[in-house]
Design an enzyme around this catalytic site. Structure first.
Site, short mmCIF file in Angstrom:
data_model
loop_
_atom_site.label_atom_id
_atom_site.label_comp_id
_atom_site.label_asym_id
_atom_site.label_seq_id
_atom_site.Cartn_x
_atom_site.Cartn_y
_atom_site.Cartn_z
N HIS A 41 -20.99 14.33 12.70
CA HIS A 41 -19.77 13.60 13.05
C HIS A 41 -20.03 12.10 13.21
O HIS A 41 -19.60 11.47 14.16
CB HIS A 41 -19.13 14.18 14.30
CG HIS A 41 -18.83 15.64 14.19
ND1 HIS A 41 -17.99 16.16 13.21
CD2 HIS A 41 -19.26 16.70 14.90
CE1 HIS A 41 -17.92 17.47 13.35
NE2 HIS A 41 -18.69 17.83 14.36
N LYS A 91 5.34 -5.94 -18.76
CA LYS A 91 6.64 -6.32 -18.21
C LYS A 91 7.76 -5.76 -19.08
O LYS A 91 8.79 -5.28 -18.55
CB LYS A 91 6.76 -7.84 -18.14
CG LYS A 91 8.15 -8.31 -17.70
CD LYS A 91 8.26 -9.80 -17.57
CE LYS A 91 9.68 -10.21 -17.16
NZ LYS A 91 9.81 -11.65 -16.90
#
Length: 515
Positions: free
Chosen positions: A275, A137
């Site tokens: 596919h 922070k």
């Protein structure tokens, strides 16, 4: 600014002695805790114990040691705030400029077989994430390192400038929050499963990057390959690539589809995928026999496809595989002879996936599909079926051989894009109809692909027949038996057609849509 004080507390101590020795040589004062402090002292690195900073002993078996204002004020103080500076001076507190922390090994603990709940809970780190978050922070002033891979770069900047750049601190802070978010996600997932709530009100997942990919489905799309932290050993994410060029996004999708299908079978099986749909599936007494059937199922579509086997690839099978262009071969292993044969092809990818769990032995998991603005989550479809589960609904019962082929077809159609129809005979697919907007269209494709092989075959449908037209097509093609879920309001119409043509039909009571 310059880095004058560092707080170091790590569970994974790889490289930490060398890193801290360099820091100390640069004039950085090192504060440390517990085992890290003892290791540094033993190795002759000057170190100050955390209790000397807090004026409070490490207590409760080490559960409380850094949770103290003397620590977090040093991390969170805004250095250019006159008020903060005054408070720090008034209270006799000092700043901490660098935090080096990694966390208790929660992931490694819960990965152990039969881990005790108490052990898992004890390995939830509290002080570590708190220090990391405080430092991250306040990254405008504090450098924070959670990954040993960053040690060299951080050291280099300190050597050159006495501090890290703001850009580096931002990058390190972002990594910290990714790390703590992942850590908390693992804990919440573990506890949710322990309490029997795998689909809670907030669903948080975490993945680890395996590699960046050249692109996604198309060259203009960015992509990367990630794995679950506790991925099972028989998944694509844990596979070992033995040969060939880097996997692509489409390769990974197709390979995963092939792997899921081959796991359906306990007997030697080979699956060819194109596919994300199977173009050929075969089972037999050996992997060689299974491959011959998978190839014969569709010699055209297998070209440029993916082949997966649930047995070790031997030399004889490798010789046949080498004859055609394949993108990937996946198997639990390859004999030395097979590797010598297949590695002659420069670009083919060979993946060793280890021992595969099949049938009912497969682990349940969840599949996640992203949608615009959200995602949908469901249990993976690992449902299995036996002859005892089937309901015969026609006058003629299927023969023993027909039942065998029906169950084979049912295992395959489960993995074909809906609407799906699979024709099977002699333990191999002979026709596959995938992804059609109506079931008749899927049946037409499967029957056309099968040609003369449709006669005497069986038909598997992933969902019920809304009317009898698919059965009419099946009868004209010479199909002798059908497996389908049942449950249509027009089931009687389909049953009537089947009886008219002497087709045996069974209901499963289970649907296998795959979109």
């Amino acid at each position: 600014m310059s880095i004058k004080r560092a707080l170091v507390s790590v569970s994974d101590k790889a490289g930490i002695v060398e890193f801290c020795r360099e820091l100390s040589n640069l004039g950085v004062e090192i504060i440390s805790t517990g085992g890290t402090k003892n290791l540094l002292a033993k190795e002759g690195v000057p170190v100050i114990g955390i209790s000397e900073v807090t004026g409070f002993p490490e207590i409760l078996d080490g559960r409380v040691k850094t949770l103290h204002p003397a620590v977090h004020s040093g991390l969170l103080a805004v250095r250019d705030s006159a008020e903060h500076q005054a408070q720090m001076k008034e209270l006799g507190l000092d700043y901490i400029d660098l935090v080096v922390v990694n966390l208790y090994p929660f992931q490694e603990t819960i990965a152990k077989p039969n881990v005790e709940y108490e052990d898992a809970i004890e390995n939830i780190d509290i002080g570590g994430p708190t220090m990391l978050r405080s430092a991250a922070k306040n990254h405008a002033f504090v450098s924070v390192v959670v990954d040993s891979a960053d040690y060299p770069a951080v050291l280099n900047e300190i050597k050159i400038k006495g501090d890290t750049s703001l850009e580096t601190r931002k990058r390190l802070a972002a990594k910290v929050f990714r790390h703590t978010a992942s850590y908390d996600a693992l804990i919440s997932d573990y506890l949710s499963n322990v309490t029997g709530d795998p689909l809670p009100e907030r669903f948080t997942v975490t993945y680890e990057k395996i590699q960046d990919l050249r692109y996604g489905e198309n060259p203009h799309q960015k992509a990367a390959f990630y794995k679950k932290p506790l991925a099972a050993a028989d998944t694509l994410t844990t596979a070992k690539q033995l040969h060939g060029k880097e996997l692509s996004y489409n390769n990974i999708n197709d390979a995963n589809a092939a792997l899921q299908i081959v796991k359906e079978f306990e007997e030697p099986a080979v699956v060819a995928v194109k596919h994300m749909n199977p173009c050929g599936v075969g089972i037999g007494g050996s992997v060689l026999e299974a491959y011959k059937k998978a190839y014969a199922a569709d010699p055209t579509s297998i070209f440029g496809g993916i082949v997966a086997a649930n047995r070790i690839i031997d030399g004889d099978t490798a010789l046949l595989l080498k004859e055609i262009f394949l993108e990937i071969i996946l198997a639990p292993g390859f004999t030395k002879e097979a590797l010598e044969i297949l590695t002659q092809k420069k670009n083919i990818r060979l993946l060793e996936v280890g021992s595969l769990k099949s049938g009912e032995n497969r682990e349940k998991s969840f599949t996640i599909t992203t949608i615009d603005g959200g995602m949908i989550v469901q249990e993976s479809d690992v449902h299995s079926m036996s002859t005892d589960d089937l309901q015969v609904v026609t006058d003629r019962k299927p023969t023993e051989e027909e039942l065998k082929q029906l169950l084979f077809g049912w295992k395959v159609v489960k993995h074909v894009k809906s609407n799906a129809i699979v024709l099977a005979n002699d333990s191999m697919t002979v026709g596959v109809g995938a992804g059609q907007m109506n079931r008749v269209g899927a049946a037409k494709i499967a029957i056309e692909q099968a040609g003369d092989k449709a006669k005497g075959s069986v038909l598997a449908s992933d969902a019920f027949f809304p009317m009898g037209d698919t059965l009419e097509l099946a009868a004209k093609a010479g199909i002798t038996a059908v497996i389908q879920p049942g449950g249509s309001i027009k089931d009687e119409e389909s049953i009537k057609v089947a009886n008219e043509y002497g087709i045996a039909m069974v209901f499963t009571g289970v649907r296998h849509f795959k979109h």
